[in-house]
Design an enzyme around this catalytic site. Structure first.
Site, PDB file in Angstrom:
ATOM      1  N   LYS A 198     -15.446 -20.933 -20.189  1.00  0.00           N
ATOM      2  CA  LYS A 198     -14.190 -21.363 -19.568  1.00  0.00           C
ATOM      3  C   LYS A 198     -14.115 -20.944 -18.104  1.00  0.00           C
ATOM      4  CE  LYS A 198     -10.112 -23.226 -19.727  1.00  0.00           C
ATOM      5  NZ  LYS A 198     -10.165 -24.701 -19.621  1.00  0.00           N
ATOM      6  N   TRP A 254       2.698 -14.630 -19.054  1.00  0.00           N
ATOM      7  CA  TRP A 254       1.660 -15.368 -18.314  1.00  0.00           C
ATOM      8  C   TRP A 254       2.289 -15.584 -16.949  1.00  0.00           C
ATOM      9  CZ3 TRP A 254      -3.108 -17.575 -17.970  1.00  0.00           C
ATOM     10  CH2 TRP A 254      -3.254 -18.682 -17.141  1.00  0.00           C
ATOM     11  N   LYS A 294     -16.102 -35.352 -19.203  1.00  0.00           N
ATOM     12  CA  LYS A 294     -15.444 -34.932 -20.447  1.00  0.00           C
ATOM     13  C   LYS A 294     -16.288 -35.331 -21.642  1.00  0.00           C
ATOM     14  CE  LYS A 294     -13.220 -32.681 -19.557  1.00  0.00           C
ATOM     15  NZ  LYS A 294     -12.614 -32.002 -18.438  1.00  0.00           N
ATOM     16  N   GLU A 308     -14.660 -38.043 -14.031  1.00  0.00           N
ATOM     17  CA  GLU A 308     -14.085 -37.059 -14.954  1.00  0.00           C
ATOM     18  C   GLU A 308     -14.231 -37.532 -16.404  1.00  0.00           C
ATOM     19  OE1 GLU A 308     -13.297 -34.122 -14.899  1.00  0.00           O
ATOM     20  OE2 GLU A 308     -11.953 -33.795 -16.578  1.00  0.00           O
ATOM     21  N   GLU A 363     -19.575 -33.223 -21.881  1.00  0.00           N
ATOM     22  CA  GLU A 363     -19.485 -31.786 -22.168  1.00  0.00           C
ATOM     23  C   GLU A 363     -19.032 -31.472 -23.586  1.00  0.00           C
ATOM     24  OE1 GLU A 363     -16.736 -29.462 -19.777  1.00  0.00           O
ATOM     25  OE2 GLU A 363     -15.392 -31.156 -19.616  1.00  0.00           O
ATOM     26  N   CYS A 419       4.236 -17.831 -21.611  1.00  0.00           N
ATOM     27  CA  CYS A 419       4.733 -16.567 -22.138  1.00  0.00           C
ATOM     28  C   CYS A 419       5.054 -16.701 -23.621  1.00  0.00           C
ATOM     29  CB  CYS A 419       6.002 -16.174 -21.398  1.00  0.00           C
ATOM     30  SG  CYS A 419       5.780 -16.129 -19.626  1.00  0.00           S
ATOM     31  N   ASN A 441      10.766 -17.255 -20.975  1.00  0.00           N
ATOM     32  CA  ASN A 441       9.593 -18.127 -20.892  1.00  0.00           C
ATOM     33  C   ASN A 441      10.037 -19.365 -20.125  1.00  0.00           C
ATOM     34  OD1 ASN A 441       7.358 -19.706 -21.320  1.00  0.00           O
ATOM     35  ND2 ASN A 441       7.717 -20.009 -23.510  1.00  0.00           N
ATOM     36  N   GLY A 442       9.301 -19.758 -19.093  1.00  0.00           N
ATOM     37  CA  GLY A 442       9.674 -20.952 -18.333  1.00  0.00           C
ATOM     38  C   GLY A 442       9.740 -20.656 -16.853  1.00  0.00           C
ATOM     39  N   HIS A 484     -26.433 -51.148  -7.027  1.00  0.00           N
ATOM     40  CA  HIS A 484     -27.413 -50.300  -6.341  1.00  0.00           C
ATOM     41  C   HIS A 484     -28.215 -49.441  -7.318  1.00  0.00           C
ATOM     42  CE1 HIS A 484     -25.602 -51.694  -2.686  1.00  0.00           C
ATOM     43  NE2 HIS A 484     -24.419 -51.299  -3.124  1.00  0.00           N
ATOM     44  N   ARG A 525      -1.731 -17.892 -26.812  1.00  0.00           N
ATOM     45  CA  ARG A 525      -1.084 -18.635 -25.728  1.00  0.00           C
ATOM     46  C   ARG A 525      -1.553 -18.141 -24.353  1.00  0.00           C
ATOM     47  NH1 ARG A 525       4.117 -20.847 -27.481  1.00  0.00           N
ATOM     48  NH2 ARG A 525       5.075 -20.371 -25.487  1.00  0.00           N
TER      49      ARG A 525
END
Ligand code: F6R
Length: 608
Positions: free
Chosen positions: A603, A74, A486, A482, A489, A2, A98-99, A505, A27
């Site tokens: 995204k 948010w 990363k 991962e 990409e 937020c 916010n929180g 293998h 944000r």
């Protein structure tokens, strides 16, 4: 995450609040609102969606007044909507926040027992009711806010406006940022610097457990216990764009550094240390469901798929439930079999990924009970899942997922511990060790993040490599996958992630002196076997980058070593992921790619 803005001054403030909120749009938010004191009363305008909707509302129904608070929301508690948008009002009080208020359930029950009626699903509204109740006992606004703060557990930055105090705003913070600005004829507060840069570059940062009384005379800062605080102003030298990124060069780097907070928020209010249990109501799997599970099927795509792989490992090892993991993009193209007693877990940062959504619908069509693990409130997967566990990573702007991934890992650990405890397959002693260690993860992440400059240096050696291999075993295998994802990409370097045991293998054929091989070597039962893989790589002149807990672990074998703090073996991915992310980031940055918006990627993948 937020955004908050507050203004006390000599100018009409409604438009000024909107202008400040616009500077916080980066944000991420889903609704917005303002409350302005018009000299007689508090006038509130709120709208779901983008700020333009609020702006249109204010054009149609303007508000006069020079004291006001504004907010972009948010969603964390309750879906995005006008009724859940801030400010929240109780009687003469309006609040923006916010929180996350950790003890909101208990506080809401207490307030309802006192006859308070709630108009929203948010945790924030509790704050407005508490302040209003305290004012009703004759307390001043300052004292009412102080009394309220003493009852809150969790993270908050708040701004409170009262009908009785037309030229005063009280702001406070604990574990959520808040900055004060002393401008000409006005005082402002905001959750981030960009919102106030149009007014001044002289700012004061509020610290945890502090509050400030804002009036035209300035800002009076004190602790929640009433001890006066003297704080010198800081001059902000960032440009607006730099300020939006918190001074970081890219959103991705900012988000990598936000991970300790993301994990704290994801754990907040969800564990009971003293009972070594998780809070069932918060996790989307009621105890009766947990007890009836015969198998867990995890579905996800991309980075979230790696978190799901980790989830399978923990659900098997901690909760002792058979678990399988499936690429959501493949699920409906097989003939998947869902059985009675299956719990399907759909893992998705956006909650909108078309393939994950389709897979989960197919599972539901076959009668599955679905738990959605998502970051975005009110997203499609959250809406249609039978239960939801939100990762509270806050909005992620960089296309490459970082903080949402580690928040998903933390969520997986919570689910596994919850299932293990509920079904009696995880002892209280072991659960207690895991939970206490989970709470320490943010601190250990901070220590891992301190390796940033060292990793940037290593990236210089790797920047011209055309290929890279990432190896891990057991719980580190998803981290290796991962790490490779990363790197490819964002830097466009070809990278493969493999389970260490697979080397012989096939992939071993790739190894020569030009191949960097990133080896995950946390101190766990697979370490010895992983060291054998490192030997295999070295014997073929491969260049080893070792991620270790002890600098001596692979000293004679590794060309580069990154030491990260040790944790319980099951939880090590939460720490070892960090050097993977930083390495990819620095290689990409040094190669000059568009780190935050890599080519060809989006995204949110809402098409198949
Ligand atoms: C990579 C990345 C993607 C997403 C994938 C699924 O950094 O972010 O691989 O993980 O597109 O997206 P969500 O998690 O939104 O379902």
């Amino acid at each position: 995450m937020c955004g908050i803005i507050a203004y006390v001054g000599d100018k009409p403030c409604a438009q000024l609040l909107i202008d400040g909120l616009r500077k916080l749009e980066y944000r991420g938010y889903d609704s917005a609102g303002v409350a302005v004191h018009d000299g007689t009363q508090l006038v509130v305008r709120r709208a779901a969606g983008k700020l333009q909707s609020l702006q249109d509302l204010l054009i149609a129904e303007p508000i006069a007044g020079t004291t006001g608070i504004g907010h972009t929301r948010w969603a964390t508690h309750g879906p995005p909507s006008e009724r859940n948008a801030h400010p929240h009002v109780s009687g003469r009080v309006a609040v923006v926040h916010n929180g996350i208020i950790e003890n909101h359930v208990e506080l809401k029950q207490e307030l309802e027992a006192k006859g308070r009626v709630f108009a929203s699903d948010t945790d924030t509204e509790i704050v407005a009711h508490l302040v209003e109740l305290a004012l009703g006992t004759g307390a001043s606004l300052l004292e009412a806010v102080r009394q309220t703060l003493r009852q809150l557990r969790g993270a908050y930055a708040i701004a409170v406006l009262s009908r009785e105090d037309p030229e005063k705003i009280i702001v406070a913070r604990h574990a959520s940022p808040l900055v004060l600005a002393l401008a000409d004829g006005a005082v402002l507060a905001a959750s981030d610097v960009p919102a106030i840069l149009a007014h001044t570059r002289e700012v004061l940062f509020l610290e945890d457990n502090e509050l400030a009384v804002l009036s035209r005379d300035g800002a009076h800062i004190e602790t929640v216990d009433g001890v006066k605080v003297e704080r010198a102003a800081t001059t902000i030298r960032w440009s607006l764009v730099q300020a939006e990124r918190g001074g970081y060069k890219h959103f991705m780097l900012k988000e990598i550094h936000e991970q300790p907070r993301a994990i704290e928020d994801t754990l907040r209010g969800r564990i009971q240390l003293e009972h070594a249990r998780c809070v069932a109501d918060e996790l989307g799997v009621p105890e009766t469901t947990a007890k009836a599970i015969r198998r867990v099927v995890l579905l996800a795509c991309g980075t979230s798929f790696h978190a799901a792989m980790y989830g399978r490992y923990l659900i098997e090892s901690i909760a002792k439930i058979p678990a399988v993991v499936d690429l959501a993009s493949e699920f409906r193209y097989r003939d998947p079999v869902i059985c009675e007693g299956d719990l399907v877990i759909a893992v998705s940062q956006s909650g909108e990924t078309a393939d994950t959504l389709a897979a989960l619908k197919e599972a539901q069509r076959q009668g599955a009970n679905v738990l959605g693990v998502v970051n975005v409130q009110g997203s499609a997967i959250a809406r249609i899942s039978n239960g939801v566990l939100y990762t509270h990573a806050g909005p992620e702007i960089g296309v490459a997922s970082t903080k949402c991934f580690t928040a998903q890992l933390a969520a997986m650990a919570l689910v596994a511990i919850h299932l293990g405890r509920t079904r009696g397959s995880l002892s209280e002693e072991r659960a207690s060790v895991l939970i206490h260690e989970l709470v320490k993860i943010p601190e250990k992440m901070r220590a891992a993040l301190e390796q940033d400059a060292h990793i940037q240096q290593i990236a210089r050696d790797l920047v011209s490599s055309h290929n890279a291999l990432f190896l891990g075993r057991g719980v580190s295998c998803p981290v290796a996958l991962e790490g490779a994802l990363k790197l490819k990409e964002i830097s466009y370097v070809h990278a493969e992630g493999y389970a260490g045991g697979e080397m012989k293998h096939g992939p071993l054929a790739l190894v020569d002196k030009s191949l960097p091989v990133v080896c995950l070597l946390p101190d766990d039962p697979t370490l010895e076997k992983m060291l054998s893989n490192v030997q295999e790589v070295r014997a073929r002149d491969g260049q080893v980058l070792a991620i270790v807990n002890d600098e001596n672990t692979a000293k004679s074998l590794a060309k580069w070593t990154i030491v990260v703090p040790k944790t319980e073996p099951e939880l090590s991915p939460l720490i070892t992921t960090i050097p993977m992310q930083l390495l990819s980031y620095h290689v990409a940055d040094q190669r000059g790619t568009d780190v935050d918006q890599p080519r060809n990627l989006a995204k949110t993948v809402t098409v198949e």
